[in-house]
Design an enzyme around this catalytic site. Structure first.
Site, short mmCIF file in Angstrom:
data_model
loop_
_atom_site.label_atom_id
_atom_site.label_comp_id
_atom_site.label_asym_id
_atom_site.label_seq_id
_atom_site.Cartn_x
_atom_site.Cartn_y
_atom_site.Cartn_z
N GLY A 1 -30.40 5.43 16.16
CA GLY A 1 -30.63 4.09 15.64
C GLY A 1 -30.95 4.11 14.17
O GLY A 1 -31.38 5.14 13.63
N GLN B 1 -34.41 1.19 6.22
CA GLN B 1 -34.26 2.63 6.00
C GLN B 1 -33.19 2.95 4.96
O GLN B 1 -33.15 4.07 4.45
CB GLN B 1 -33.92 3.34 7.32
N LEU C 1 -35.03 8.94 11.51
CA LEU C 1 -34.20 9.47 10.43
C LEU C 1 -34.94 9.49 9.10
O LEU C 1 -34.57 10.22 8.19
CB LEU C 1 -32.91 8.66 10.32
ZN LIG Z 1 -36.97 5.20 12.54
#
Ligand SMILES: [Zn+2]
Length: 164
Positions: free
Chosen positions: A45, A50, A92
């Site tokens: 995901g 991000q 991530l």
């Molecule tokens: Zn995350």
């Protein structure tokens, strides 16, 4: 499409993202770039903040198969099961770091698709975990805030082995 840089800046990641109200080509480019970025690192995901965009946009793919990609705009978790799952989670934005996070076993999410149509999706297991994790990103909440404990890389590898 283009691969965008994944941010690790915690101060930025703690900001709250704004709702999307315009479903135009700019949004579609963001979604396509997010997909390429997530695939480049085999992620489950990715949330728009991000990649430096404070908009309520997330993508999820819990199988890695292209047809299983889910795009959620303005997602809201409508229902969560009382039954929980306590398992390893990563992000991530925190490469190589993992922690034990308790999540609902099943959730129901309401969102819009890339054209602005209202959609409802059920998720169980890893998919439910990803819905929760990515929606949290839009509110500036990070998995390290929720982890009961962080686990070291050795334990992570052992857990992966046991799952095979
Ligand atoms: Zn995350």
């Amino acid at each position: 499409m283009a691969i965008r840089e994944i941010l690790h800046d915690e101060i930025f990641l703690r900001k709250t993202s704004r709702e999307v109200s315009i479903f135009d080509k700019r949004l579609h480019t963001l979604l396509d770039d997010m997909r390429e970025t997530m695939d480049s690192v085999n992620g489950v995901g990715l949330a728009a903040p991000q990649v430096g965009v404070l908009r309520r946009v997330v993508i999820i793919n819990d199988t890695g198969e292209p047809e299983d990609l889910i795009e959620l705009i303005n997602p809201v978790i409508m229902e969560a099961s009382d039954e929980k799952q306590d398992d390893v989670e990563g992000c991530l934005s925190y490469p190589g770091e993992y922690g034990m996070v308790e999540r609902p076993m099943r959730v129901k999410v309401q969102a819009q698709n890339r054209n602005g149509d209202l959609i409802t999706i059920d998720g169980e297991g890893l998919k439910a975990r990803a819905f929760c994790h990515e929606t949290d990103h839009l509110n500036g909440v990070l998995f390290v805030d929720l982890a009961s404990r962080m686990i070291d890389p050795e334990e992570f590898e052992e857990r992966k082995e046991n799952r095979k």
